[in-house]
Design a protein around this motif. Structure first.
Motif, PDB file in Angstrom:
ATOM      1  N   LEU A 179      -7.855   3.207   9.422  1.00  8.84           N
ATOM      2  CA  LEU A 179      -6.684   2.343   9.547  1.00  8.84           C
ATOM      3  C   LEU A 179      -6.089   1.992   8.190  1.00  8.84           C
ATOM      4  O   LEU A 179      -4.900   1.694   8.088  1.00  8.84           O
ATOM      5  N   ALA A 180      -6.903   2.035   7.136  1.00  9.50           N
ATOM      6  CA  ALA A 180      -6.387   1.781   5.789  1.00  9.50           C
ATOM      7  C   ALA A 180      -5.418   2.889   5.383  1.00  9.50           C
ATOM      8  O   ALA A 180      -4.311   2.620   4.892  1.00  9.50           O
ATOM      9  N   PHE A 181      -5.818   4.139   5.585  1.00  9.75           N
ATOM     10  CA  PHE A 181      -4.915   5.239   5.242  1.00  9.75           C
ATOM     11  C   PHE A 181      -3.754   5.311   6.229  1.00  9.75           C
ATOM     12  O   PHE A 181      -2.643   5.709   5.867  1.00  9.75           O
ATOM     13  N   SER A 182      -4.012   4.896   7.467  1.00  4.91           N
ATOM     14  CA  SER A 182      -2.900   4.761   8.417  1.00  4.91           C
ATOM     15  C   SER A 182      -1.900   3.726   7.919  1.00  4.91           C
ATOM     16  O   SER A 182      -0.683   3.902   8.054  1.00  4.91           O
ATOM     17  N   SER A 183      -2.400   2.634   7.307  1.00  2.67           N
ATOM     18  CA  SER A 183      -1.526   1.597   6.767  1.00  2.67           C
ATOM     19  C   SER A 183      -0.626   2.149   5.657  1.00  2.67           C
ATOM     20  O   SER A 183       0.537   1.763   5.539  1.00  2.67           O
ATOM     21  N   ILE A 184      -1.177   3.051   4.845  1.00  2.00           N
ATOM     22  CA  ILE A 184      -0.372   3.692   3.803  1.00  2.00           C
ATOM     23  C   ILE A 184       0.754   4.505   4.438  1.00  2.00           C
ATOM     24  O   ILE A 184       1.907   4.455   4.006  1.00  2.00           O
ATOM     25  N   SER A 230       0.810  -1.220   0.000  1.00  2.00           N
ATOM     26  CA  SER A 230       0.000   0.000   0.000  1.00  2.00           C
ATOM     27  C   SER A 230       0.840   1.266   0.000  1.00  2.00           C
ATOM     28  O   SER A 230       0.494   2.264   0.636  1.00  2.00           O
ATOM     29  N   GLY A 231       1.949   1.227  -0.711  1.00  2.00           N
ATOM     30  CA  GLY A 231       2.769   2.426  -0.830  1.00  2.00           C
ATOM     31  C   GLY A 231       2.190   3.351  -1.887  1.00  2.00           C
ATOM     32  O   GLY A 231       1.857   2.918  -2.991  1.00  2.00           O
ATOM     33  N   ALA A 232       2.037   4.635  -1.555  1.00  2.00           N
ATOM     34  CA  ALA A 232       1.519   5.607  -2.528  1.00  2.00           C
ATOM     35  C   ALA A 232       2.567   5.831  -3.622  1.00  2.00           C
ATOM     36  O   ALA A 232       3.773   5.834  -3.338  1.00  2.00           O
ATOM     37  N   PRO A 233       2.154   6.026  -4.863  1.00  2.00           N
ATOM     38  CA  PRO A 233       0.800   6.193  -5.391  1.00  2.00           C
ATOM     39  C   PRO A 233       0.138   4.887  -5.850  1.00  2.00           C
ATOM     40  O   PRO A 233      -0.705   4.912  -6.737  1.00  2.00           O
ATOM     41  N   PHE A 234       0.523   3.766  -5.251  1.00  2.00           N
ATOM     42  CA  PHE A 234      -0.034   2.464  -5.637  1.00  2.00           C
ATOM     43  C   PHE A 234      -0.983   1.965  -4.552  1.00  2.00           C
ATOM     44  O   PHE A 234      -1.049   0.772  -4.254  1.00  2.00           O
ATOM     45  N   HIS A 235      -1.737   2.891  -3.980  1.00  2.00           N
ATOM     46  CA  HIS A 235      -2.522   2.612  -2.783  1.00  2.00           C
ATOM     47  C   HIS A 235      -4.030   2.665  -3.000  1.00  2.00           C
ATOM     48  O   HIS A 235      -4.789   2.447  -2.054  1.00  2.00           O
ATOM     49  N   PHE A 236      -4.488   2.932  -4.207  1.00  2.00           N
ATOM     50  CA  PHE A 236      -5.891   3.294  -4.401  1.00  2.00           C
ATOM     51  C   PHE A 236      -6.870   2.182  -4.017  1.00  2.00           C
ATOM     52  O   PHE A 236      -8.046   2.457  -3.745  1.00  2.00           O
ATOM     53  N   TRP A 237      -6.428   0.965  -4.005  1.00  2.00           N
ATOM     54  CA  TRP A 237      -7.295  -0.153  -3.642  1.00  2.00           C
ATOM     55  C   TRP A 237      -7.507  -0.274  -2.136  1.00  2.00           C
ATOM     56  O   TRP A 237      -8.493  -0.858  -1.682  1.00  2.00           O
ATOM     57  N   THR A 238      -6.598   0.289  -1.346  1.00  2.00           N
ATOM     58  CA  THR A 238      -6.480  -0.059   0.076  1.00  2.00           C
ATOM     59  C   THR A 238      -7.729   0.246   0.885  1.00  2.00           C
ATOM     60  O   THR A 238      -8.260  -0.622   1.594  1.00  2.00           O
ATOM     61  N   ALA A 239      -8.218   1.484   0.819  1.00  2.00           N
ATOM     62  CA  ALA A 239      -9.341   1.873   1.680  1.00  2.00           C
ATOM     63  C   ALA A 239     -10.596   1.068   1.372  1.00  2.00           C
ATOM     64  O   ALA A 239     -11.283   0.583   2.291  1.00  2.00           O
ATOM     65  N   ASP A 240     -10.923   0.899   0.096  1.00  2.00           N
ATOM     66  CA  ASP A 240     -12.133   0.157  -0.275  1.00  2.00           C
ATOM     67  C   ASP A 240     -12.033  -1.309   0.131  1.00  2.00           C
ATOM     68  O   ASP A 240     -13.020  -1.912   0.578  1.00  2.00           O
ATOM     69  N   VAL A 241     -10.856  -1.897  -0.045  1.00  2.00           N
ATOM     70  CA  VAL A 241     -10.683  -3.313   0.295  1.00  2.00           C
ATOM     71  C   VAL A 241     -10.703  -3.514   1.808  1.00  2.00           C
ATOM     72  O   VAL A 241     -11.337  -4.440   2.317  1.00  2.00           O
ATOM     73  N   TYR A 242     -10.024  -2.651   2.564  1.00  2.00           N
ATOM     74  CA  TYR A 242     -10.027  -2.763   4.018  1.00  2.00           C
ATOM     75  C   TYR A 242     -11.443  -2.627   4.567  1.00  2.00           C
ATOM     76  O   TYR A 242     -11.842  -3.344   5.477  1.00  2.00           O
ATOM     77  N   GLN A 243     -12.212  -1.677   4.008  1.00  2.00           N
ATOM     78  CA  GLN A 243     -13.562  -1.451   4.497  1.00  2.00           C
ATOM     79  C   GLN A 243     -14.505  -2.569   4.079  1.00  2.00           C
ATOM     80  O   GLN A 243     -15.368  -3.001   4.856  1.00  2.00           O
ATOM     81  N   GLY A 244     -14.371  -3.061   2.846  1.00  2.00           N
ATOM     82  CA  GLY A 244     -15.302  -4.051   2.334  1.00  2.00           C
ATOM     83  C   GLY A 244     -15.079  -5.454   2.859  1.00  2.00           C
ATOM     84  O   GLY A 244     -16.023  -6.228   3.010  1.00  2.00           O
ATOM     85  N   ALA A 245     -13.831  -5.808   3.144  1.00  2.00           N
ATOM     86  CA  ALA A 245     -13.531  -7.167   3.617  1.00  2.00           C
ATOM     87  C   ALA A 245     -14.063  -7.371   5.030  1.00  2.00           C
ATOM     88  O   ALA A 245     -14.154  -6.417   5.816  1.00  2.00           O
ATOM     89  N   PRO A 246     -14.432  -8.593   5.396  1.00  2.00           N
ATOM     90  CA  PRO A 246     -14.749  -8.879   6.803  1.00  2.00           C
ATOM     91  C   PRO A 246     -13.582  -8.450   7.687  1.00  2.00           C
ATOM     92  O   PRO A 246     -12.420  -8.631   7.320  1.00  2.00           O
TER      93      PRO A 246
END
Length: 463
Positions: free
Chosen positions: A288-293, A209-225
């Motif tokens: 936490l997704a953006f924190s992960s970035i 999840s290193g920027a600028p290759f991070h665009f998937w992170t927030a949606d996937v973190y939120q959508g996954a169980p």
């Protein structure tokens, strides 16, 4: 090497257990037992360094410690998952089997010496996660997240494969240790070699999840169980960090001036985008997704300041991040399942309102986890950032350290959002906590404090 074999076999056994009785109450305890067997088998390689599978995998004490961290992280997450798959549409045997297979991929990534094994490990890790992300078929957001993760992950894999192909074309070998001699013998291939390094690193930066290759992170973190979000945020990040270390420090350290420039750009973007965007989040998992970035940026700071202590510093940072993330998401799992909003568990920061009043133990665990992620003294997160800051300072790029300190100050605002919610007044409600889950969360909080007071306890293992 032995845990790779053990978990490959036990993953299949878990599937067979599910065939007989998909809802068997022994599947989760069985998975915990299998992970303990894998951890015990890891000790067989202690003080016995060597290479396996035609020198495509390397084993030494440092690698064994990182593999043990990955297995223990999975062990903690499986403990938290008990009781999570009670829905009639759930398939726990498949979930636990896929988690074991994913760990196999993570272990390969932590110990590869051949670029083909790096690709194999990454795909074993990723394909299982694509499925787990969309495992809740009743959640449309989860299905969307799974599709996004799969499409963008496939695209990143293509980039990685292109980079590996360029490296092979320029060196004539997939071995990460052979590059320097072959490049010196064939200077005309250097352009292909540079392209190969850059594309291979970009493929791995996607997974961390290193920027600028991070665009998937927030949606996937939120959508996954949430349980699989915790797995993704910890096991995957640890595996990719150390695969980058093996690739760059062990294999291509002689081209530091090239790949360090790429990492400096990614570090700056990750710190800025991750922290400033996290400030605007009200959903805890997106926060936490953006924190992960942002955390990816801090981890990469250790790589640009490579020295004899970089490996242990990255190991300490990974352990600290794992403990804090499991603690934070563990509290969310318990509280959100008992607070339904629009037919789904409420995962917004507001779900923590009045938590200290209703469950003071959980509030304290959340408090300690957020303190650690923000890097406050007397927690492991403080020393984790201190060590990577020290490594980065060795490069002479003072601006990176200044930017990191500024962004750490920004992070205090959003990390304290859930803390403020937990300690302010809220309605009285009954929050049921299983003793096993409570015990695990208290253990993670205690370890955060212990490693924050005495960091040498962990670091001494690598001497």
């Amino acid at each position: 090497m032995y845990p790779i074999i053990v978990l490959s076999v036990t993953g299949l056994l878990t599937l067979f257990l599910g065939l007989e009785n998909p809802k068997s109450k022994w599947i989760a305890p069985g998975t915990l037992f299998f992970l303990l067997v894998a951890l015990a088998s890891n000790a067989l390689d202690w003080n016995a360094p060597g290479h396996y599978f035609n020198a495509m995998i390397e084993v030494n004490n440092s690698i064994i410690l990182i593999e043990s961290l990955i297995i223990l992280t999975t062990f903690f997450i499986v403990i938290l998952s008990t009781g999570q798959f009670e829905d009639e549409n759930a398939h726990p045997a498949e979930y636990y089997a896929l988690m074991q297979f994913s760990v196999v991929g993570a272990l390969i990534m932590a110990s590869f010496s051949n670029l083909l094994m790096l690709f194999l490990g990454l795909e074993i890790l990723s394909i299982a996660l694509y499925v787990l992300t969309g495992s809740d078929k009743t959640n449309l957001r989860g299905n969307e997240a799974s599709l996004k993760y799969f499409l963008m992950g496939s695209f990143a894999t293509g980039i990685l494969l292109f980079g590996i192909a360029m490296l092979y074309g320029s060196t004539g070998s997939f071995d990460i240790h052979a590059g320097s001699n072959l490049i010196q013998a064939h200077p005309t291939a250097k352009v292909l070699f540079f392209v190969g390094i850059v594309f291979t690193v970009i493929g791995l930066l996607f997974k961390i999840s290193g920027a600028p290759f991070h665009f998937w992170t927030a949606d996937v973190y939120q959508g996954a169980p949430t349980i699989f979000t915790a797995f993704m945020a910890t096991v995957v990040k640890t595996a990719v960090v150390f695969s980058l270390y093996r690739l760059l420090a062990t294999g291509f350290g002689f081209e530091f001036n090239l790949w360090s420039k790429v990492l400096f750009v990614v570090i700056a973007l990750s710190l800025i985008i991750g922290n400033l965007t996290a400030v605007m989040q009200d959903n805890f998992k997106r926060l936490l997704a953006f924190s992960s970035i942002s955390q990816a940026g801090f981890l990469l700071m250790g790589l640009v300041g490579i020295n004899e202590r970089t490996f242990v510093n990255l190991g300490y940072y990974s352990a600290s991040y794992v403990l804090a993330t499991i603690a934070g998401l563990g509290v969310l799992m318990i509280v959100s399942r008992q607070t339904i909003k629009d037919g789904r568990p409420n995962e917004n920061v507001e779900v923590f309102n009045g938590l200290f009043k209703n469950k003071p133990g959980l509030a304290i665990v959340l408090f300690i986890a957020m303190l650690s992620l923000s890097g406050i003294p007397l927690t492991s997160g403080f020393w984790a950032k201190f060590f990577v800051f020290t490594d980065a300072l060795r490069t002479g790029h003072l601006w990176v350290l200044v930017l990191a300190i500024m962004m750490s100050a920004v992070s205090l605002y959003y990390y304290f959002k859930p803390v403020v919610a937990a300690f302010k007044s809220g309605e009285e409600r009954e929050i049921e906590v299983k003793p096993l889950h409570a015990g695990l969360l208290y253990v993670t909080a205690a370890l955060i404090v212990i490693l924050g007071v005495a960091p040498q306890i962990f670091r001494a293992l690598f001497i």
